[in-house]
Scaffold this active site. Structure first.
Site, PDB file in Angstrom:
ATOM      1  N   HIS A 269       0.845  -1.203   0.000  1.00 41.28           N
ATOM      2  CA  HIS A 269       0.000   0.000   0.000  1.00 41.28           C
ATOM      3  C   HIS A 269       0.878   1.249   0.000  1.00 41.28           C
ATOM      4  O   HIS A 269       1.079   1.887  -1.028  1.00 41.28           O
ATOM      5  CB  HIS A 269      -0.930  -0.062   1.213  1.00 41.28           C
ATOM      6  CG  HIS A 269      -2.034   0.946   1.210  1.00 41.28           C
ATOM      7  ND1 HIS A 269      -2.228   1.854   0.215  1.00 41.28           N
ATOM      8  CD2 HIS A 269      -3.030   1.161   2.111  1.00 41.28           C
ATOM      9  CE1 HIS A 269      -3.291   2.601   0.496  1.00 41.28           C
ATOM     10  NE2 HIS A 269      -3.787   2.204   1.648  1.00 41.28           N
ATOM     11  N   HIS A 310       0.274   0.566 -12.600  1.00 42.15           N
ATOM     12  CA  HIS A 310      -0.678   0.817 -11.511  1.00 42.15           C
ATOM     13  C   HIS A 310      -1.859  -0.124 -11.651  1.00 42.15           C
ATOM     14  O   HIS A 310      -2.309  -0.397 -12.760  1.00 42.15           O
ATOM     15  CB  HIS A 310      -1.162   2.280 -11.559  1.00 42.15           C
ATOM     16  CG  HIS A 310      -1.783   2.729 -10.274  1.00 42.15           C
ATOM     17  ND1 HIS A 310      -3.083   2.450  -9.948  1.00 42.15           N
ATOM     18  CD2 HIS A 310      -1.268   3.433  -9.227  1.00 42.15           C
ATOM     19  CE1 HIS A 310      -3.353   2.965  -8.756  1.00 42.15           C
ATOM     20  NE2 HIS A 310      -2.267   3.567  -8.301  1.00 42.15           N
ATOM     21  N   ASP A 368       4.408   7.303  -7.243  1.00 41.40           N
ATOM     22  CA  ASP A 368       5.465   6.921  -6.305  1.00 41.40           C
ATOM     23  C   ASP A 368       6.859   7.044  -6.891  1.00 41.40           C
ATOM     24  O   ASP A 368       7.828   7.252  -6.168  1.00 41.40           O
ATOM     25  CB  ASP A 368       5.252   5.475  -5.846  1.00 41.40           C
ATOM     26  CG  ASP A 368       3.984   5.355  -5.043  1.00 41.40           C
ATOM     27  OD1 ASP A 368       3.859   6.084  -4.058  1.00 41.40           O
ATOM     28  OD2 ASP A 368       3.109   4.567  -5.423  1.00 41.40           O
TER      29      ASP A 368
HETATM   30  N1  ACO Z   1       7.733  -3.904 -14.328  1.00 43.05           N
HETATM   31  C1  ACO Z   1       7.756  -4.846 -15.296  1.00 43.05           C
HETATM   32  N2  ACO Z   1       6.652  -5.393 -15.827  1.00 43.05           N
HETATM   33  C2  ACO Z   1       5.467  -4.982 -15.363  1.00 43.05           C
HETATM   34  C3  ACO Z   1       5.365  -4.010 -14.345  1.00 43.05           C
HETATM   35  C4  ACO Z   1       6.570  -3.450 -13.838  1.00 43.05           C
HETATM   36  N3  ACO Z   1       6.531  -2.515 -12.885  1.00 43.05           N
HETATM   37  N4  ACO Z   1       4.068  -3.808 -14.061  1.00 43.05           N
HETATM   38  C5  ACO Z   1       3.370  -4.598 -14.869  1.00 43.05           C
HETATM   39  N5  ACO Z   1       4.193  -5.328 -15.648  1.00 43.05           N
HETATM   40  C6  ACO Z   1       3.822  -6.236 -16.724  1.00 43.05           C
HETATM   41  C7  ACO Z   1       3.174  -7.515 -16.210  1.00 43.05           C
HETATM   42  O1  ACO Z   1       4.140  -8.509 -16.022  1.00 43.05           O
HETATM   43  C8  ACO Z   1       2.241  -7.828 -17.343  1.00 43.05           C
HETATM   44  O2  ACO Z   1       2.971  -8.371 -18.414  1.00 43.05           O
HETATM   45  P1  ACO Z   1       2.269  -9.424 -19.445  1.00 43.05           P
HETATM   46  O3  ACO Z   1       1.131  -8.700 -20.065  1.00 43.05           O
HETATM   47  O4  ACO Z   1       3.356  -9.753 -20.409  1.00 43.05           O
HETATM   48  O5  ACO Z   1       1.831 -10.583 -18.600  1.00 43.05           O
HETATM   49  C9  ACO Z   1       1.768  -6.475 -17.828  1.00 43.05           C
HETATM   50  O6  ACO Z   1       2.817  -5.580 -17.468  1.00 43.05           O
HETATM   51  C10 ACO Z   1       0.472  -5.988 -17.244  1.00 43.05           C
HETATM   52  O7  ACO Z   1       0.566  -5.965 -15.874  1.00 43.05           O
HETATM   53  P2  ACO Z   1      -0.719  -6.185 -14.971  1.00 43.05           P
HETATM   54  O8  ACO Z   1      -0.735  -7.596 -14.599  1.00 43.05           O
HETATM   55  O9  ACO Z   1      -1.949  -5.657 -15.633  1.00 43.05           O
HETATM   56  O10 ACO Z   1      -0.384  -5.233 -13.792  1.00 43.05           O
HETATM   57  P3  ACO Z   1      -0.999  -5.416 -12.361  1.00 43.05           P
HETATM   58  O11 ACO Z   1      -2.280  -4.688 -12.300  1.00 43.05           O
HETATM   59  O12 ACO Z   1      -0.983  -6.835 -11.919  1.00 43.05           O
HETATM   60  O13 ACO Z   1       0.087  -4.690 -11.494  1.00 43.05           O
HETATM   61  C11 ACO Z   1       1.220  -3.148 -10.247  1.00 43.05           C
HETATM   62  C12 ACO Z   1       0.011  -3.371 -11.122  1.00 43.05           C
HETATM   63  C13 ACO Z   1       1.156  -4.113  -9.036  1.00 43.05           C
HETATM   64  C14 ACO Z   1       1.207  -1.715  -9.708  1.00 43.05           C
HETATM   65  C15 ACO Z   1       2.480  -3.394 -11.088  1.00 43.05           C
HETATM   66  O14 ACO Z   1       2.477  -2.539 -12.203  1.00 43.05           O
HETATM   67  C16 ACO Z   1       3.767  -3.273 -10.297  1.00 43.05           C
HETATM   68  O15 ACO Z   1       4.160  -4.235  -9.636  1.00 43.05           O
HETATM   69  N6  ACO Z   1       4.424  -2.077 -10.343  1.00 43.05           N
HETATM   70  C17 ACO Z   1       5.613  -1.835  -9.601  1.00 43.05           C
HETATM   71  C18 ACO Z   1       5.282  -1.576  -8.147  1.00 43.05           C
HETATM   72  C19 ACO Z   1       4.692  -0.200  -7.938  1.00 43.05           C
HETATM   73  O16 ACO Z   1       5.189   0.806  -8.430  1.00 43.05           O
HETATM   74  N7  ACO Z   1       3.601  -0.164  -7.135  1.00 43.05           N
HETATM   75  C20 ACO Z   1       2.953   1.094  -6.816  1.00 43.05           C
HETATM   76  C21 ACO Z   1       1.624   1.240  -7.456  1.00 43.05           C
HETATM   77  S1  ACO Z   1       0.929   2.779  -6.987  1.00 43.05           S
HETATM   78  C22 ACO Z   1       0.236   2.573  -5.491  1.00 43.05           C
HETATM   79  O17 ACO Z   1      -0.107   1.499  -5.069  1.00 43.05           O
HETATM   80  C23 ACO Z   1       0.028   3.767  -4.590  1.00 43.05           C
END
Ligand code: ACO
Length: 432
Positions: A269, A310, A368
């Site tokens: 979070h 996100h 972030d």
């Molecule tokens: N780095 C590399 N690959 C990524 C990332 C990332 N940061 N985020 C998503 N992907 C990829 C996934 O592997 C997926 O690939 P695919 O289509 O080949 O399978 C694709 O992008 C789509 O991802 P989703 O599954 O739709 O993303 P999800 O909703 O599960 O994740 C999340 C969102 C958790 C925020 C993710 O983007 C992530 O882990 N980001 C890094 C952590 C981060 O910055 N978190 C803060 C979010 S803001 C907040 O909470 C206040």
């Protein structure tokens, strides 16, 4: 109160003729909801771990459309608020529903300034913590302890008490946040200065010492104000839902906000901007960016580019656009050439924004990514990042709590799908 139903869903169990009619409500924006509250009386509960399809309340405060990258507070887009207003004006808006006129704004600022000091006795609480305690651990405890100080305003059914509590919380949280930092440094606490604005006063309490004044740069104060503003509310996220759930029992608001702080502490979070800095440290040097980008793209590596992507905002994070500009201003003022980590962040951002993998998946920097860099540039240690988030989120928590208490509400009590043993006989120790 929900609006009148626009339609009904008809739930027929195993094709039985007698369907259960479930009202459907359409809010002023967003996805319609099916009212399942009467299902229990028909012998069924709904099952939705993580509340991924469940609206827990109706609210007038914040609206998010993740696909379109829209964030509205009381109807106003976050970009316009960030551009034209400031954090305290947004606090007023969240609490009262309308933007203040000049006189209302002046009065609100005056009241908040009047409450910036904490009870002198509260300082003794800090001494009970180890100096190396995480500042979130301290903040949780100290904010919860506020309930022991303000018996005069704890009648939650009294709107005037709720108003005073909201003002006290918004005014005192930055003082407590800065005290958490000062305590960890072994430095004396710095009293608030009411001639400064909200964000500048926070930086003063963080960085001044009794023997040295801290000249607050207007650029850094503006950046701090924006960080608070961009975190002020985000509808029914985990910490806000925690505040509402705790509040639904009639618990006092200080205890509820302490519960919200505890929920925010989790890395899933509030910990993302901290993770950005950890990642930058892991990369260590610009020459390693290439190999790390390879890892980010390889799912088997289990490593993600922190601060990109996100869960809700699938095109872009509207807050990140604002933060990107602020980040630029801060780095220009401070000069990044002396800080390898900040230089590294800029290089990484550029590479990721041009890389096909990230472009195709619409993985843009989120709020972030930039807030982590800005806070680091200002000189705020990583352990304080979530404390800053909690400080900014306080008006959202207290507005949502207040909204719930002023409506008719029920104690929050989810159901479960029980999968344990059915009833069985107790076995005495010698027979096991
Ligand atoms: N780095 C590399 N690959 C990524 C990332 C990332 N940061 N985020 C998503 N992907 C990829 C996934 O592997 C997926 O690939 P695919 O289509 O080949 O399978 C694709 O992008 C789509 O991802 P989703 O599954 O739709 O993303 P999800 O909703 O599960 O994740 C999340 C969102 C958790 C925020 C993710 O983007 C992530 O882990 N980001 C890094 C952590 C981060 O910055 N978190 C803060 C979010 S803001 C907040 O909470 C206040």
């Amino acid at each position: 109160m929900p609006p009148k139903p626009t339609k009904y869903a008809h739930l027929s169990i195993d094709g039985e003729a007698d369907a259960i009619d479930l009202p459907i409500y359409q809010g002023s924006e967003g996805t319609p909801v099916i009212d399942v509250a009467k299902l229990g009386a028909n012998g069924y509960f709904t099952y939705d771990p993580g509340f991924v399809s469940t609206a827990s309340c109706d609210s007038d405060i914040t609206y998010i459309d993740g696909d379109q990258g829209i964030l509205l507070h009381r109807g106003y887009p976050i970009e316009e608020l960030a551009e034209g207003s400031n954090y305290l004006e947004l606090c007023y808006l969240l609490l009262n529903g309308e933007l203040p006129n000049q006189a209302q704004n002046d009065e609100f600022v005056r009241i908040i300034k009047k409450h910036t000091m904490v009870h002198e006795q509260l300082a003794f609480f800090f001494r009970g913590f180890r100096r190396d305690a995480h500042p979130m651990a301290i903040m949780c405890g100290v904010v919860g302890a506020l309930s022991a100080f303000y018996h005069d305003s704890l009648d939650i059914e009294n709107p005037e008490h709720r108003r005073i509590t909201a003002h006290r919380l918004i005014a005192k949280i930055p003082t407590i946040a800065a005290m958490c930092y000062k305590y960890s440094q072994g430095q004396p606490f710095i009293y608030p200065r009411n001639d400064l604005d909200y964000a500048a006063n926070f930086l003063h309490m963080m960085f001044a010492t009794p023997c040295e004044n801290y000249e607050v740069s207007p650029t850094l104060a503006r950046a701090m104000d924006r960080i608070f503003l961009l975190h002020a509310d985000h509808e029914q996220n985990a910490s806000t839902s925690t505040v509402r759930l705790a509040g639904s029992t009639g618990a006092n608001p200080f205890a509820c906000i302490a519960a919200g702080i505890a929920a925010l502490w989790g890395p899933a979070h509030g910990g993302a901007n901290e993770a950005v800095l950890t990642m930058l440290r892991d990369i260590g040097d610009e020459k390693h960016i290439g190999e790390f980008v390879k890892k980010f793209k390889d799912k088997d590596s289990g490593v993600r580019l922190m601060g990109f992507g996100h869960r809700v905002y699938k095109n872009y994070d509207p807050r990140a656009k604002v933060m990107q500009q602020t980040c630029k201003e801060v780095l220009e003022e401070l000069g990044v050439e002396n800080d390898p980590l900040l230089r590294l962040a800029q290089k990484l951002e550029k590479i990721a924004l041009e890389d096909d993998y990230f472009v195709q998946r619409k993985l843009y920097p989120n709020v972030d990514f930039y807030s982590g860099i800005i806070l680091k540039a200002i000189g705020i240690p990583v352990e304080m990042f979530t404390v800053i988030f909690a400080t900014g989120r306080t008006p959202g928590w207290i507005s949502q709590w207040n909204e719930m208490i002023s409506q008719s509400y029920k104690i929050g009590r989810p159901r479960q799908l029980y999968q344990g043993h059915s009833q069985r006989r107790y076995v005495p120790m010698d027979k096991r």
